[in-house]
Write an enzyme that holds these catalytic residues in place. Structure first.
Site, PDB file in Angstrom:
ATOM      1  N   CYS A   1      59.414  84.729  40.840  1.00 48.32           N
ATOM      2  CA  CYS A   1      60.737  84.474  40.282  1.00 48.32           C
ATOM      3  C   CYS A   1      60.723  84.430  38.855  1.00 48.32           C
ATOM      4  O   CYS A   1      59.223  84.549  37.876  1.00 48.32           O
ATOM      5  CB  CYS A   1      61.070  83.259  40.785  1.00 48.32           C
ATOM      6  SG  CYS A   1      62.781  82.566  39.974  1.00 48.32           S
TER       7      CYS A   1
ATOM      8  N   ASN B   1      68.667  77.961  41.490  1.00 44.04           N
ATOM      9  CA  ASN B   1      68.787  77.937  40.022  1.00 44.04           C
ATOM     10  C   ASN B   1      69.035  79.755  39.322  1.00 44.04           C
ATOM     11  O   ASN B   1      69.211  79.789  38.195  1.00 44.04           O
ATOM     12  CB  ASN B   1      67.936  77.464  39.928  1.00 44.04           C
ATOM     13  CG  ASN B   1      66.214  77.941  39.942  1.00 44.04           C
ATOM     14  OD1 ASN B   1      66.231  78.307  40.819  1.00 44.04           O
ATOM     15  ND2 ASN B   1      65.574  77.501  38.618  1.00 44.04           N
TER      16      ASN B   1
ATOM     17  N   HIS C   1      58.696  76.989  31.892  1.00 46.19           N
ATOM     18  CA  HIS C   1      59.130  77.554  32.704  1.00 46.19           C
ATOM     19  C   HIS C   1      60.741  77.691  32.146  1.00 46.19           C
ATOM     20  O   HIS C   1      61.773  78.879  32.567  1.00 46.19           O
ATOM     21  CB  HIS C   1      58.962  78.772  33.137  1.00 46.19           C
ATOM     22  CG  HIS C   1      59.579  77.493  34.833  1.00 46.19           C
ATOM     23  ND1 HIS C   1      59.403  76.486  34.864  1.00 46.19           N
ATOM     24  CD2 HIS C   1      60.607  77.853  35.535  1.00 46.19           C
ATOM     25  CE1 HIS C   1      60.005  74.990  35.942  1.00 46.19           C
ATOM     26  NE2 HIS C   1      61.053  77.058  36.104  1.00 46.19           N
TER      27      HIS C   1
ATOM     28  N   LYS D   1      76.773  82.865  39.232  1.00 45.96           N
ATOM     29  CA  LYS D   1      75.402  82.620  40.586  1.00 45.96           C
ATOM     30  C   LYS D   1      75.743  82.325  41.546  1.00 45.96           C
ATOM     31  O   LYS D   1      77.996  82.853  41.741  1.00 45.96           O
ATOM     32  CB  LYS D   1      74.624  81.425  39.369  1.00 45.96           C
ATOM     33  CG  LYS D   1      76.171  80.252  39.523  1.00 45.96           C
ATOM     34  CD  LYS D   1      75.291  78.498  38.575  1.00 45.96           C
ATOM     35  CE  LYS D   1      74.535  78.856  39.399  1.00 45.96           C
ATOM     36  NZ  LYS D   1      72.883  78.283  38.954  1.00 45.96           N
TER      37      LYS D   1
END
Lengths: 244, 506
Positions: free
Chosen positions: B123, B227, B429, B505
């Site tokens: 990711c 997310n 991150h 999203k």
């Protein structure tokens, strides 16, 4: 094609009609006698007798002996035999052909010249040389190095990259564009406990980065060159599906 | 497991600087090394609160707090240096999310753990710049958001619009971004500006199950859910003018595109398959861990090697995925502005991975060592002059892309020498979860979340609006706190702040 192969094999009369039975027989007999030489004497004699009714039988035996595949027309059979003959001919004359191969031609045709560099005759330690180089450097706005040979290298570099006919015609190609970077403030990554050495290390870093950029640009150009052949991006909106 | 009172637990923790805490040996059983975590005052409260809750009677057996998970990782065989918790740390499967740990490859006992990489293998975040400014984009913001939404399929069960067959997938798994390059979806410079140059060379698609491949095939070029997002952002603040300039960011108001996505169902399946294998390997090799979720295998074992090879294939999948979305974003912008993507200067600034394990060289106790570095919810942040970062960033350090949450800011940091020494060149991150998904659903209302975004002038396109509260800023730690902690602790340096103007999203 048949004609070309015949002429390559130096058959006396190239302009032939292979569908004519007599001509066909003549060519086969000629090929065996002059080029192939694989038949036993019985078959060879049978083939030579082109007018006999027995000819097709001999030809059949001959084909079996050579391993000719099952081909229908005269045209195809002849083509195969001619190919076979050419193969034998090439093999026999291998040495001759290799001599004419492209790589070997290049090597032999170019006369080997021992290049004579006029600079070799110069006395690099003479006062005149040093003065000349210093003047040249001043003219080109290069800071002279104590060793005139080093200065000469710098001069040569400037002349080849910036003053070549190409560069003069198109100066924007060689003049480096971009925003200056305050590399003096950049982190060196180590400390040599001597400001002069640190300064030198920074300059080395910059030179290294310059070379690396050059290498990366060349790698990118290579990728783009390959992409010109392989790239074929596709999309199909019918495949798309929005999830939940 | 030892049961202790909260104040007894605190005896094992020591604040060594305003931004750094030490976890002493003994906090969890069998710790081989100490732990460390980076927090500021606000994040410190969240961290200790979590520990205090776990110490209350009757709470044993529930979610392990992040700080305990960091200590459990410190007890794994072969770990060197410290088990490091980054400011956005929160509890995850086995390893906390925001945890990095390095294992000595030359030690035969050393392990590799899928829990230390996470389920969404590779990711990561990719940032594209443009030469447009906010004023160019604002009038067409809605159309642009819609166009992005039309190009990039989002959400659970979405399917991509780049045609792929099984053979293409095999090649993509092996070649990573080189596949995207060969097929012409991306530019040569994109590869240059990507961690690992967009390809893990040890990838072996034959180690990946058919099931993973079947799940992965239709999902290439899709954003996913959770997310993950694609955002149109504008530069809000420049902290380091020269580093920003090297990234092609000249002024406030410049428009960028951020893509946050991973390896979708493919990576998830690879991780699941590996966990099954590892449980067997643990029994055979008698590897003991503090937590069942820390399933692992020796690096040198068949299971360990197979996992590393299939993980690399999943990493390549994620890079191809982000590359496909780069292609689609460029198309969307090109159509909207009637200009070629080249003329819009839509270059990749950088692409970071924040769920991955990689073999790296580091200096441990004055000696150079080859380590297997696990980064889970942690981004690599290499300092200036490191040989593995692109030539353009040699003077500034590696760009570190920190994606915020929906509606909040994102940041670009750069790697530092101090980070290289303290955290094996790793930093945070993102924001890091503060509320669980279930809790967010209970406490927040999705219409409020959407209204709030609208008030802030952010266009939003979302596949499942009823789940947006899971990703609402309230569910997360404040990304600014997280980034400021990393900056103050010196493990990375602030460079650019970005603010979203449109979000798509799942």
């Amino acid at each position: 094609m048949v004609k070309r192969l015949l002429s390559a094999l130096e058959y006396p009369q190239c302009d032939v009609n292979v569908n004519d039975e007599a001509t066909f027989r003549k060519i086969v007999a000629w090929l065996e006698l002059n080029k192939i030489n694989k038949a036993d004497s019985n078959v060879a004699n049978g083939l030579k007798n082109v007018t006999s009714n027995d000819w097709p039988n001999h030809f059949q035996k001959y084909k079996e002996a050579l391993g000719v595949p099952n081909l229908q027309s005269h045209q195809e059979q002849l083509q195969w035999l001619l190919g076979y003959a050419v193969q034998i001919e090439t093999h026999n004359n291998r040495e001759v052909y290799i001599k004419h191969a492209v790589e070997n031609l290049k090597a032999t045709n170019v006369p080997t010249v021992v290049t004579e560099n006029p600079l070799d005759k110069l006395d690099f330690h003479s006062k005149e040389f040093a003065e000349g180089i210093t003047k040249l450097a001043q003219l080109l706005n290069i800071t002279p190095h104590p060793d005139p040979l080093v200065t000469l290298k710098a001069v040569a570099k400037l002349v080849t990259t910036r003053l070549s006919p190409q560069a003069q015609a198109n100066p924007s190609e060689v003049i480096i564009k971009g925003t200056p970077f305050p590399f003096q403030e950049a982190d060196l990554g180590f400390d040599l406990n001597d400001p002069v050495l640190n300064q030198a290390a920074k300059v080395l870093r910059i030179l290294y980065i310059h070379d690396l950029r050059d290498l990366q640009t060349k790698a990118n150009e290579l990728i783009v060159a390959v992409q010109n052949i392989t790239a074929n991006p596709k999309t199909d909106t019918k495949l798309g599906k929005v999830g939940k | 497991m030892v049961v202790r009172q909260y104040n007894q637990e605190l005896e094992y923790l020591e604040k060594t600087s305003p931004y750094c805490w030490r976890i002493k040996k003994g906090f969890q059983p069998n710790m081989n090394v100490e732990g460390v975590f980076y927090v500021n005052q606000t994040l410190e409260k969240l961290m200790l609160e979590e520990l205090r809750n776990a110490c209350r009677p009757g709470m044993a057996g529930g979610f392990l707090p992040g700080v305990k998970q960091i200590a459990n990782v410190a007890a794994l065989p072969g770990i060197v240096g410290k088990s490091v918790g980054l400011p956005d740390v929160h509890s995850g499967y086995g390893f906390a999310i925001g945890n990095m740990a390095a294992f000595d490859v030359d030690n035969p006992e050393s392990i590799v753990s899928p829990g230390g990489v996470g389920f969404d293998i590779n990711c990561g975040v990719r940032l594209l710049r443009t030469n447009l400014f906010e004023k160019d984009v604002l009038p067409v913001k809605e159309q642009l958001a819609q166009s992005l939404f039309d190009h990039i399929p989002v959400g659970v069960g979405s399917k991509g619009i780049i045609p792929m067959n099984a053979k293409d997938l095999e090649e993509a798994l092996e070649m990573g971004m080189d596949w995207s390059l060969r097929e012409g979806y991306i530019w040569a410079e994109d590869k240059e500006h990507c961690e690992e140059y967009g390809r893990m060379l040890n990838a072996d698609p034959s180690k990946v199950s058919m099931r993973a491949k079947k799940r992965g095939l239709p999902q290439l070029g899709t954003l996913g859910a959770g997310n993950h997002y694609a955002e149109i952002q504008v530069v809000d603040e420049i902290y380091d003018k020269w580093a920003a300039c090297k990234m092609g960011i000249e002024e406030k108001g410049q428009v960028c595109v951020m893509i946050h996505s991973g390896s979708r169902g493919f990576g998830h399946q690879v991780a699941t398959d590996a966990l099954v294998q590892m449980e067997k390997a643990m029994k055979r090799d008698k590897i003991e861990t503090n937590d069942r979720q820390l399933a692992c295998a020796r690096i040198s074992s068949q299971e360990g090697q197979d996992y590393l090879k299939s993980m690399a294939a999943a990493a390549n999948f994620a890079w191809v995925n982000r590359s496909s979305m780069t292609f689609l974003s460029r198309q969307a912008f090109a159509k909207q502005f009637n200009m070629a993507p080249d003329d819009l200067d839509m270059h990749v600034i950088y692409d970071v991975s924040h769920n991955i394990a990689k073999i790296e060289e580091h200096i441990v106790d004055g000696k150079q060592k080859t380590l297997l570095v696990h980064r889970k919810g942690s981004t690599r942040a290499f300092p200036p002059h490191h040989p593995l970062i692109p030539v353009d960033y040699q003077l500034t350090g590696q760009p570190v892309l920190i994606g915020g949450t929906m509606g909040t800011c994102s940041y670009v940091l750069t790697g530092t020498q101090q980070g290289m020494l303290e955290t094996f060149g790793s930093t945070c991150h993102g924001a890091g979860r503060a509320l669980s998904r279930a809790k967010s659903r209970r406490n927040l209302d999705y219409t409020d979340v959407l209204n709030k975004l609208e008030e802030m002038g952010i266009s939003i396109r979302v596949a499942s609006p009823k789940l947006v509260m899971e990703e609402a800023p309230e569910s997360y730690k404040n990304v600014t706190d997280v980034v400021n902690t990393c900056h103050a602790a010196g493990i990375s340096k602030k460079c650019i702040k970005l603010r979203p103007i449109a979000v798509i999203k799942g």
